[in-house]
Design an enzyme around this catalytic site. Structure first.
Site, PDB file in Angstrom:
ATOM      1  N   CYS A  88       0.797  -1.231   0.000  1.00 11.47           N
ATOM      2  CA  CYS A  88       0.000   0.000   0.000  1.00 11.47           C
ATOM      3  C   CYS A  88       0.823   1.271   0.000  1.00 11.47           C
ATOM      4  O   CYS A  88       0.526   2.217  -0.737  1.00 11.47           O
ATOM      5  CB  CYS A  88      -0.990  -0.015   1.160  1.00 11.47           C
ATOM      6  SG  CYS A  88      -0.244   0.096   2.800  1.00 11.47           S
TER       7      CYS A  88
ATOM      8  N   ASP B  41      -7.422   5.698  -3.435  1.00 11.16           N
ATOM      9  CA  ASP B  41      -6.607   4.574  -2.965  1.00 11.16           C
ATOM     10  C   ASP B  41      -6.221   3.692  -4.139  1.00 11.16           C
ATOM     11  O   ASP B  41      -7.064   2.996  -4.709  1.00 11.16           O
ATOM     12  CB  ASP B  41      -7.403   3.772  -1.931  1.00 11.16           C
ATOM     13  CG  ASP B  41      -6.554   2.725  -1.226  1.00 11.16           C
ATOM     14  OD1 ASP B  41      -5.417   2.494  -1.660  1.00 11.16           O
ATOM     15  OD2 ASP B  41      -7.035   2.147  -0.241  1.00 11.16           O
TER      16      ASP B  41
ATOM     17  N   HIS C 195      -2.850   1.336   6.865  1.00 15.67           N
ATOM     18  CA  HIS C 195      -3.073   1.326   5.423  1.00 15.67           C
ATOM     19  C   HIS C 195      -2.786   2.729   4.915  1.00 15.67           C
ATOM     20  O   HIS C 195      -3.027   3.720   5.606  1.00 15.67           O
ATOM     21  CB  HIS C 195      -4.502   0.914   5.094  1.00 15.67           C
ATOM     22  CG  HIS C 195      -4.766   0.808   3.622  1.00 15.67           C
ATOM     23  ND1 HIS C 195      -3.953   0.084   2.770  1.00 15.67           N
ATOM     24  CD2 HIS C 195      -5.725   1.353   2.836  1.00 15.67           C
ATOM     25  CE1 HIS C 195      -4.414   0.180   1.538  1.00 15.67           C
ATOM     26  NE2 HIS C 195      -5.480   0.948   1.551  1.00 15.67           N
TER      27      HIS C 195
END
Length: 680
Positions: free
Chosen positions: A272, A351, A328
């Site tokens: 991530c 994202d 995250h």
């Protein structure tokens, strides 16, 4: 009709224009400008001209492979008396002898990309090619940002800090975005040209590039490779054969160049924070203000009910689908949202990590951060998923051997806390949790849940007065050492109680997935008198956690307590991040442009075993020539230093970071940096 000009050469005044448009860090060997702001050029003619009645100069701009007036990807306009900033326009700003100076300006909503500028209509002559970018300095541009310090941070800064670890032991990862490194801008534009929407309908895609919402959504899909010829391939398996560990990377430029040079084959591998760092670099390169955001306790709600349902068996094995990632990382991008109602301009979350499909592809956002805080889940794009990441409720269930399911507890505060980004102008953590959500347990937060139609809201019950569990950690948890963790159980009830205590330790991946056991102890008949407490230690030994610990060095501790008479369950969990050795960096020499400096680098091996394949990687904007300097060391014995001496020559004055990363077969993901002020 057209004024015929016999042009000897065209001076695009690269340095003056690029400096005026805040693009000079890309270099001054080509024209790179921002929309909504004029730029100048000088036409040097072979002979002087005299204006003739009815004659005019006509200019045409084109972008994309199939430009059309209908889509706004080409425009033809006469050179007039003044600039009109609402459309493509031009004027003669000066005429001296055989030199004609033109000023040209684009509208603030023109599509970004590579353009060709032509003179004339019937016999058009190509004057130049240039790149047009978003303009955060222009009030009419959708990405306009008022504060100059914020523009410097979120558009112009080429390095930063990404936060990982676990609160309160935040781990800083220095990162080189490198959006102005040679060749990077062209790679960013190639990413747009490789997206499936461009391949399906190039003209409509190029036209839509006027909209930063559209571009941000395309980047969210193209940075991962799940559906297309995207930049990065994700890997959470622990097996990185055929690529490198995600923790290997310290900069975006190397990843982008590798993708480009391989013919758009995905770079292996990322997780991530790497996805977010790459999309941040691309966004800044294109002119969209962007920052990397870390959410601690980040929920992945697989069934979209805004509740994370932990399901375990009696052996503490996770048998559920929902998860909470220890952290995250995604991005916030700054832009207006004219496609939505008022109140949703500003930071937009997106994202690029491939988790769930949106519109049939793996992408997420952009969604207004203000909409997430307000619980406006009907707002585009992907508001329910991002809302759950920061505000889902948690319920823990145990599936017993007889088939019954027992609810251990409910929690409304575990998800979405310490939401962090780099502070403006400082290498410090800036907490932006208040932008994403109201304080946990507040009246506003509860009202937001109602607005979000969260019918599965758990009642916040608070701590049970009878039994309390705490997990205490040793002061030093250096990787490679053995240390104790302690479960402290206190009985505040008026009667003695007897418990079965089970104390687990498991290696933890940053995405919340637990790995192998690295410690366990139990007490079958733990008797505690009223108002008394007892401590149960668990020794964590390197021989057990070392072989399976991840590069994030996370261990999850869990205490499960079962009352012997009532069979009532109590639970406490804690995630710890092991300390890592410091990289010592000593700069030798006078920090001046074009003057050689030496970095003396050292790291102590804290492990009880040798480290093999030890490597230092060194990189710094304007310090290492855009290259990642690799210094191989080999084997380092226990309690010995890995050392390196690296020479480099600064190429530009200013404040820069020298980023150093260390990797080996047994200890990786160690980084540090030294800030160097280079004088001219």
């Amino acid at each position: 009709m057209d004024q015929a000009l016999d042009i000897d050469r065209c001076d695009l005044e690269f340095k003056a224009n690029n400096t005026e448009h805040h693009t000079e860090q890309n270099g001054v060997d080509r024209l790179i400008v921002r929309r909504g702001r004029p730029f100048a050029m000088s036409l040097h003619l072979r002979q002087s001209i005299q204006p003739q009645p009815g004659m005019a100069l006509t200019l045409t701009v084109r972008t994309g492979p199939v430009p059309s007036r209908e889509s706004g990807t080409t425009a033809t306009f006469n050179v007039g008396e003044a600039i009109d900033k609402t459309r493509w326009s031009g004027t003669v700003s000066a005429q001296t002898g055989q030199t004609l100076r033109l000023t040209v300006c684009s509208p603030a909503d023109a599509p970004i990309g590579k353009y060709t500028l032509l003179l004339g209509q019937t016999k058009a002559v190509s004057l130049c090619e240039f790149v047009l970018l978003f303009n955060p300095w222009c009030r009419r541009d959708a990405v306009f940002m008022e504060n100059d310090d914020e523009r410097n941070e979120y558009v112009l800064s080429q390095d930063g800090v990404i936060f990982r670890g676990t609160p309160p032991r935040f781990k800083e990862l220095p990162w080189t975005f490198g959006q102005f490194e040679p060749g990077v801008l062209d790679i960013c534009l190639r990413i747009l040209d490789e997206n499936p929407k461009f391949i399906h309908d190039a003209d409509q895609d190029c036209s839509a590039r006027r909209n930063p919402v559209y571009v941000t959504r395309v980047l969210s899909a193209m940075i991962n490779s799940s559906d297309d010829r995207g930049v990065l391939m994700g890997n959470w398996s622990g097996d990185y054969t055929g690529g490198v560990k995600p923790t290997f990377w310290t900069g975006s430029g190397d990843i982008l160049r590798q993708w480009n040079e391989s013919g758009c084959n995905p770079v292996r591998f990322g997780q991530c924070w790497v996805f977010a760092a790459v999309v941040c670099a691309v966004s800044r390169a294109l002119g969209i203000p962007c920052r990397v955001v870390t959410n601690y306790g980040s929920a992945h709600d697989t069934d979209s009910n805004l509740v994370i349902e932990y399901m375990f068996d009696e052996n503490d094995e996770d048998i559920g689908d929902d998860s909470i990632w220890n952290f995250h990382v995604w991005i916030d991008s700054w832009m207006a949202r004219p496609d939505l109602n008022e109140g949703f301009n500003g930071w937009q979350a997106s994202d690029p990590t491939p988790q769930e499909r949106s519109g049939g592809i793996y992408c997420c956002g952009p969604v207004p951060v203000s909409a997430i805080k307000a619980g406006e889940l009907t707002v585009k794009y992907d508001a329910p998923f991002v809302y759950a990441e920061v505000n889902a409720d948690v319920v823990t269930l145990v599936r017993l051997k007889d088939g019954r399911t027992v609810k251990l507890d409910g929690n409304t505060t575990e998800v979405g806390h310490h939401i962090s980004t780099k502070a403006v102008g400082k290498d410090e953590r800036h907490d932006i949790t208040n932008l994403y959500k109201y304080p946990e347990g507040s009246e506003e937060e509860r009202m937001v849940f109602e607005k979000a139609k969260h019918h599965n809201k758990l009642l916040k019950s608070g701590e049970e007065p009878g039994v309390h569990i705490k997990i205490k950690i040793a002061k030093s948890t250096m990787i490679g050492t053995d240390f104790d963790v302690v479960a402290v159980v206190r009985n505040n009830s008026p009667t003695p109680k007897t418990f079965l205590l089970m104390f687990y330790a498991r290696v933890l991946h940053y995405n919340g997935r637990t790995g192998d056991s690295c410690g366990f102890t139990d007490v079958s008949a733990l008797k505690i008198e009223p108002s008394q407490e007892t401590s149960t230690p668990l020794k964590l030994e390197y021989s057990l956690y070392g072989p399976t610990i991840t590069d994030e060095r996370l261990i999850k501790l869990k205490v499960l307590l079962i009352e012997s008479e009532s069979r009532e369950f109590h639970k406490e969990t804690k995630t710890i991040v092991l300390d890592s050795p410091k990289i010592f960096i000593n700069i030798v020499g006078v920090p001046k442009v074009n003057q050689k400096l030496t970095a003396d680098i050292a790291l102590l091996n804290p492990l009880p075993v040798p480290m093999h394949e030890c490597v230092f990687s060194i990189q710094g904007i304007h310090l290492t020539g855009g290259q990642n300097i690799v210094h191989k060391i080999g084997t380092v014995e226990p309690e010995k230093y890995a050392t390196a001496k690296v020479e480099f020559v600064p190429s530009s004055p200013g404040r820069n970071k020298l980023v150093v990363a260390f990797n080996s077969d047994k200890l990786s993901n160690i980084s540090g940096y030294e800030t160097i002020v280079i004088e001219d």
